[in-house]
Design a protein around this motif. Sequence first.
Motif, mmCIF file in Angstrom:
data_model
loop_
_atom_site.group_PDB
_atom_site.id
_atom_site.type_symbol
_atom_site.label_atom_id
_atom_site.label_comp_id
_atom_site.label_asym_id
_atom_site.label_seq_id
_atom_site.Cartn_x
_atom_site.Cartn_y
_atom_site.Cartn_z
ATOM 1 N N UNK A 1 39.317 15.678 24.244
ATOM 2 C CA UNK A 1 38.664 15.548 25.543
ATOM 3 C C UNK A 1 37.444 14.652 25.447
ATOM 4 N N UNK A 2 36.686 14.788 24.360
ATOM 5 C CA UNK A 2 35.515 13.919 24.160
ATOM 6 C C UNK A 2 35.950 12.475 23.992
ATOM 7 N N UNK B 1 54.294 16.353 29.897
ATOM 8 C CA UNK B 1 52.861 16.615 29.947
ATOM 9 C C UNK B 1 52.261 16.127 31.261
ATOM 10 N N UNK B 2 51.167 16.771 31.651
ATOM 11 C CA UNK B 2 50.432 16.419 32.864
ATOM 12 C C UNK B 2 49.089 15.849 32.468
ATOM 13 N N UNK B 3 48.620 14.841 33.185
ATOM 14 C CA UNK B 3 47.349 14.212 32.860
ATOM 15 C C UNK B 3 46.191 15.131 33.232
ATOM 16 N N UNK B 4 45.257 15.298 32.282
ATOM 17 C CA UNK B 4 44.060 16.106 32.507
ATOM 18 C C UNK B 4 42.969 15.233 33.099
ATOM 19 N N UNK B 5 42.095 15.830 33.908
ATOM 20 C CA UNK B 5 40.959 15.081 34.458
ATOM 21 C C UNK B 5 39.956 14.814 33.350
ATOM 22 N N UNK B 6 39.460 13.565 33.237
ATOM 23 C CA UNK B 6 38.477 13.252 32.197
ATOM 24 C C UNK B 6 37.226 14.121 32.326
ATOM 25 N N UNK B 7 36.770 14.643 31.197
ATOM 26 C CA UNK B 7 35.555 15.436 31.151
ATOM 27 C C UNK B 7 35.703 16.869 31.593
#
Length: 171
Positions: free
Chosen positions: A19-20, A144-150
């Motif tokens: 995530x970072x 997979x599903x895209x995660x929101x950045x941050x």
Amino acid sequence: MIRSLRTGAVAVAALAASLALTACGGDDADKDSGADSAASATPGSGGGDGSGEPAGGAVDAAALEGTWVGLTDGKNVTVSVSARKVALVADQSVCQGDVKDMGGEPMLALKCTGGSTDRTMGAIDSVDGSKLVLSWDGGAEDTLTKAEPGKLPSGMPSLPDLGDLPEVPAP
């Protein structure tokens, strides 16, 4: 018990790192230098429709940028791509590698800790702004599903209650 706790800690640390990595990736992917940056363009594709797939059906490597999460066989899978570098956490495997140009198509080429070979070479079946489907040479297929950045991904199972853990003896 301690091994599963250690494995869980490694998975959480790898997820946090991915995530970072995604949060600070920004738009620098296009500034990548070297031969791999040219590989993201598919010769003769002539543009695209904005779906991450240029005309002609080839996958644009830039569409892979970000963190992707999901469940495969009831187990968490996280893939993070930034500047053609890849980090993957799946089951008890932690893998890293690169997006490689293999015959005009981008593929994920990874090396995993512990000698796992389930997810070392991955083909991109499809990718759009919110969904990524990977087929691995080891037989696994991840949707997979895209995660929101941050932000931490939602809808993922939580860690089980560990109850009272015994004290770790001092060395």
